[in-house]
Enzyme design. Structure first.
Site, mmCIF file in Angstrom:
data_model
loop_
_atom_site.group_PDB
_atom_site.id
_atom_site.type_symbol
_atom_site.label_atom_id
_atom_site.label_comp_id
_atom_site.label_asym_id
_atom_site.label_seq_id
_atom_site.Cartn_x
_atom_site.Cartn_y
_atom_site.Cartn_z
ATOM 1 N N ASP A 1 74.532 10.977 -16.783
ATOM 2 C CA ASP A 1 73.962 10.498 -18.041
ATOM 3 C C ASP A 1 75.025 9.661 -18.743
ATOM 4 O O ASP A 1 76.191 10.054 -18.818
ATOM 5 C CB ASP A 1 73.575 11.717 -18.902
ATOM 6 C CG ASP A 1 72.687 11.339 -20.084
ATOM 7 O OD1 ASP A 1 73.033 10.392 -20.818
ATOM 8 O OD2 ASP A 1 71.646 11.995 -20.274
ATOM 9 N N GLU A 52 62.949 10.920 -24.357
ATOM 10 C CA GLU A 52 63.784 9.716 -24.363
ATOM 11 C C GLU A 52 63.256 8.689 -23.354
ATOM 12 O O GLU A 52 62.951 7.572 -23.714
ATOM 13 C CB GLU A 52 65.252 10.014 -24.059
ATOM 14 C CG GLU A 52 65.728 11.441 -24.315
ATOM 15 C CD GLU A 52 65.473 12.351 -23.125
ATOM 16 O OE1 GLU A 52 64.309 12.527 -22.758
ATOM 17 O OE2 GLU A 52 66.426 12.888 -22.568
ATOM 18 N N HIS A 84 62.484 13.932 -15.586
ATOM 19 C CA HIS A 84 63.890 14.164 -15.280
ATOM 20 C C HIS A 84 64.342 15.524 -15.767
ATOM 21 O O HIS A 84 63.797 16.069 -16.718
ATOM 22 C CB HIS A 84 64.778 13.054 -15.856
ATOM 23 C CG HIS A 84 64.676 12.874 -17.345
ATOM 24 N ND1 HIS A 84 63.601 12.255 -17.947
ATOM 25 C CD2 HIS A 84 65.508 13.228 -18.351
ATOM 26 C CE1 HIS A 84 63.795 12.224 -19.259
ATOM 27 N NE2 HIS A 84 64.938 12.818 -19.541
ATOM 28 N N HIS A 115 67.747 17.584 -16.947
ATOM 29 C CA HIS A 115 69.146 17.490 -17.378
ATOM 30 C C HIS A 115 69.925 18.652 -16.785
ATOM 31 O O HIS A 115 69.472 19.801 -16.872
ATOM 32 C CB HIS A 115 69.252 17.593 -18.905
ATOM 33 C CG HIS A 115 68.712 16.416 -19.638
ATOM 34 N ND1 HIS A 115 69.494 15.334 -19.991
ATOM 35 C CD2 HIS A 115 67.470 16.142 -20.097
ATOM 36 C CE1 HIS A 115 68.750 14.452 -20.645
ATOM 37 N NE2 HIS A 115 67.509 14.907 -20.717
#
Ligand SMILES: [Zn+2]
Length: 128
Positions: free
Chosen positions: A29, A87, A92, A94
């Site tokens: 990220d 976002e 996805h 994290h």
């Protein structure tokens, strides 16, 4: 489709990839909550990770493998695995290294100094 993650998958936008196979990629990220913060995404565009269906078994297996690599690479005490999802509208997960004294506040994340992304990318790759 104007999706930043699809562009990363196609190689149109550079990313510090730590893992790639035929269905999934993982990369650092850009705004890490803690350094080594990695995003794991399916190559196929889904809105949410739970839209993946039965194959999400595979996603979790890869997530576990990468989490162990992050733990080894960063010396963190655990890896937080989470969906935030507001976002980028491409499924996805994290994977965030956590340290006992990190005062975890979540987002927004910090940033890497020059050369640090490369260092973390290589450390995690070596630990896979
Ligand atoms: Zn996408």
């Amino acid at each position: 489709m104007d999706c930043i993650f699809c562009k990363i998958i196609k190689g149109e936008i550079p990313a510090s990839k730590v893992y790639e196979d035929k269905d999934y990629i993982a990369f650092l990220d850009l705004r890490p909550v803690n350094k080594g913060h990695t995003l794991l995404i399916p190559k196929k565009h889904y809105r949410w990770v739970w839209d993946i269906g039965a194959e999400s078994k595979e996603l979790m297996a890869i997530a576990g493998k990468i989490a162990n690599a992050i733990k080894k690479a960063t010396g963190c005490h655990l890896v937080a695995m989470t969906v935030v999802g507001d976002e980028v509208e491409h499924a996805h997960l994290h994977l965030i290294p956590r340290f006992t004294d990190d005062g975890f506040k979540g987002w927004p994340g910090g940033k890497y100094e020059d050369g640090e992304m490369k260092k973390y990318k290589e450390l995690i790759q070596k630990s896979l």
